[in-house]
Design a protein around this motif. Sequence first.
Motif, PDB file in Angstrom:
ATOM      1  N   ASN A  23       0.852  -1.141   0.059  1.00  0.00           N
ATOM      2  CA  ASN A  23      -0.065  -0.029   0.030  1.00  0.00           C
ATOM      3  C   ASN A  23       0.734   1.288  -0.045  1.00  0.00           C
ATOM      4  O   ASN A  23       0.720   2.188  -0.735  1.00  0.00           O
ATOM      5  N   ILE A  24       1.850   1.172   0.734  1.00  0.00           N
ATOM      6  CA  ILE A  24       2.887   2.330   0.725  1.00  0.00           C
ATOM      7  C   ILE A  24       3.206   2.717  -0.518  1.00  0.00           C
ATOM      8  O   ILE A  24       3.536   3.761  -1.216  1.00  0.00           O
ATOM      9  N   LYS A  25       3.795   1.659  -1.266  1.00  0.00           N
ATOM     10  CA  LYS A  25       4.304   1.501  -2.409  1.00  0.00           C
ATOM     11  C   LYS A  25       3.324   2.130  -3.575  1.00  0.00           C
ATOM     12  O   LYS A  25       3.806   2.995  -4.432  1.00  0.00           O
ATOM     13  N   THR A  26       2.111   1.514  -3.465  1.00  0.00           N
ATOM     14  CA  THR A  26       0.771   2.269  -4.364  1.00  0.00           C
ATOM     15  C   THR A  26       1.018   3.782  -4.247  1.00  0.00           C
ATOM     16  O   THR A  26       0.770   4.435  -5.242  1.00  0.00           O
ATOM     17  N   VAL A  27       1.067   4.344  -2.948  1.00  0.00           N
ATOM     18  CA  VAL A  27       0.858   5.553  -2.733  1.00  0.00           C
ATOM     19  C   VAL A  27       2.028   6.421  -3.500  1.00  0.00           C
ATOM     20  O   VAL A  27       1.992   7.266  -4.178  1.00  0.00           O
ATOM     21  N   LEU A  28       3.233   5.886  -3.151  1.00  0.00           N
ATOM     22  CA  LEU A  28       4.543   6.384  -3.662  1.00  0.00           C
ATOM     23  C   LEU A  28       4.469   6.626  -5.176  1.00  0.00           C
ATOM     24  O   LEU A  28       4.962   7.520  -5.754  1.00  0.00           O
ATOM     25  N   ASP A  29       3.891   5.511  -5.776  1.00  0.00           N
ATOM     26  CA  ASP A  29       4.063   5.440  -7.243  1.00  0.00           C
ATOM     27  C   ASP A  29       3.040   6.626  -7.875  1.00  0.00           C
ATOM     28  O   ASP A  29       3.454   7.189  -8.750  1.00  0.00           O
ATOM     29  N   VAL A  30       2.082   6.588  -7.169  1.00  0.00           N
ATOM     30  CA  VAL A  30       1.106   7.734  -7.827  1.00  0.00           C
ATOM     31  C   VAL A  30       1.596   9.165  -7.362  1.00  0.00           C
ATOM     32  O   VAL A  30       1.368  10.013  -8.577  1.00  0.00           O
ATOM     33  N   ILE A  31       2.459   9.260  -6.569  1.00  0.00           N
ATOM     34  CA  ILE A  31       3.179  10.682  -6.302  1.00  0.00           C
ATOM     35  C   ILE A  31       3.960  10.785  -7.342  1.00  0.00           C
ATOM     36  O   ILE A  31       4.328  11.844  -7.894  1.00  0.00           O
ATOM     37  N   GLU A  32       4.928   9.605  -7.673  1.00  0.00           N
ATOM     38  CA  GLU A  32       6.118   9.752  -8.770  1.00  0.00           C
ATOM     39  C   GLU A  32       5.390  10.075 -10.034  1.00  0.00           C
ATOM     40  O   GLU A  32       5.767  10.815 -10.908  1.00  0.00           O
ATOM     41  N   GLU A  33       4.177   9.202 -10.269  1.00  0.00           N
ATOM     42  CA  GLU A  33       3.600   9.336 -11.717  1.00  0.00           C
ATOM     43  C   GLU A  33       3.159  10.639 -11.827  1.00  0.00           C
ATOM     44  O   GLU A  33       3.346  11.199 -13.042  1.00  0.00           O
ATOM     45  N   ASN A  34       2.698  11.520 -10.835  1.00  0.00           N
ATOM     46  CA  ASN A  34       2.031  12.840 -11.215  1.00  0.00           C
ATOM     47  C   ASN A  34       3.204  13.934 -10.737  1.00  0.00           C
ATOM     48  O   ASN A  34       2.872  15.007 -10.809  1.00  0.00           O
ATOM     49  N   LYS A  35       4.518  13.498 -10.789  1.00  0.00           N
ATOM     50  CA  LYS A  35       5.637  14.186 -10.347  1.00  0.00           C
ATOM     51  C   LYS A  35       5.092  15.410  -9.453  1.00  0.00           C
ATOM     52  O   LYS A  35       5.570  16.655  -9.300  1.00  0.00           O
TER      53      LYS A  35
END
Length: 320
Positions: free
Chosen positions: A273-285
């Motif tokens: 779950n933590i990774k999922t959130v970090l991925d969204v953050i990264e994708e959206n720069k």
Amino acid sequence: MDTIVLKFGGSSVADNDKLKLVANKIIQLKKEGHNVVVVVSAQGKTTDRLIAEAKELSENTEDREMDVLLSSGEQMSTAKLSILLNELGHKAISLTGWQAGIYTNNTNQNAIIEKIDTTRIKKELKDGKIVIIAGFQGINEKMDITTLGRGGSDTTAVAVAAALQAENCYIFSDVDGVYTTDPNKLEKAKKLETLSYEEMLDISSEGAKVLHNRCVEIGDKFKIPIITKSTFNDKQGTIICDKIEENTIKSIVKKDISRISIVGNGIIRNISNIKTVLDVIEENKLNMLEFDVSESKMSISFKNQVSDKILNDIHAKLIN
Ligand code: ASP
Ligand code: MG
């Protein structure tokens, strides 16, 4: 016979028609065979109106006098509801905070309940009456009226439930329960069936105005299940109680414009779950300022404003 406490908020008791709906709910639960104690707020926007009217008279209102004034709003609700219940053939009695034995410290306008002497409440219940207590108020050692701070009727209700060792404390309002995120912002928001006290405290501290925070703390301390439900339908609400070992994401809250929090027991151990959130953050720069994880909450503060789309993305990935 078990005792239940029912609290009705300002919008639930706003006018005579709504009071009739409330009276019917109360009668229905009374007929199920419980001792029923009711806590009410002031009608509709009464408290706001009283504050505005006082401010017209003085810019430096004394806290003591404001407490005398504001406590009258809740008193009106108790008397009206009691008049109505008696008219409908159900014995009821209204009690002010002090008549109900609610003793507080001396902090006018933001008092803390120190003890509740339940003698009077119990006597009235024994006589078969529905006891209707004015929320948000008590009395201090000087015998002055105090109030508990805005939204404090929730706290009265749970404190009374704790003092009576009630089975449940129902908080009735115009919302169906606690949602995974603000349903006004996101259509996909889901209503939660259950939440732990800790999760509820985390959600409230992130700004979701569902319950007065202090009432959740009292519920936790005395293990009183708090059930939030709508006054205006029969849908199942949300139960806040102790839950052992369960970890699903419960809520995603966007506070202000640059902070998102994800609440759910055991979140700290759920790496995916933590990774999922970090991925969204990264994708959206997005530019993170701060990242913080505790047992049941992960919070991220951003450098810039974040849009509701981000909230939507995270909600979709973790909940829908
Ligand atoms: N009437 C008070 C307020 O509006 C207390 C309450 O509603 O719980 O803040
Ligand atoms: Mg209110």
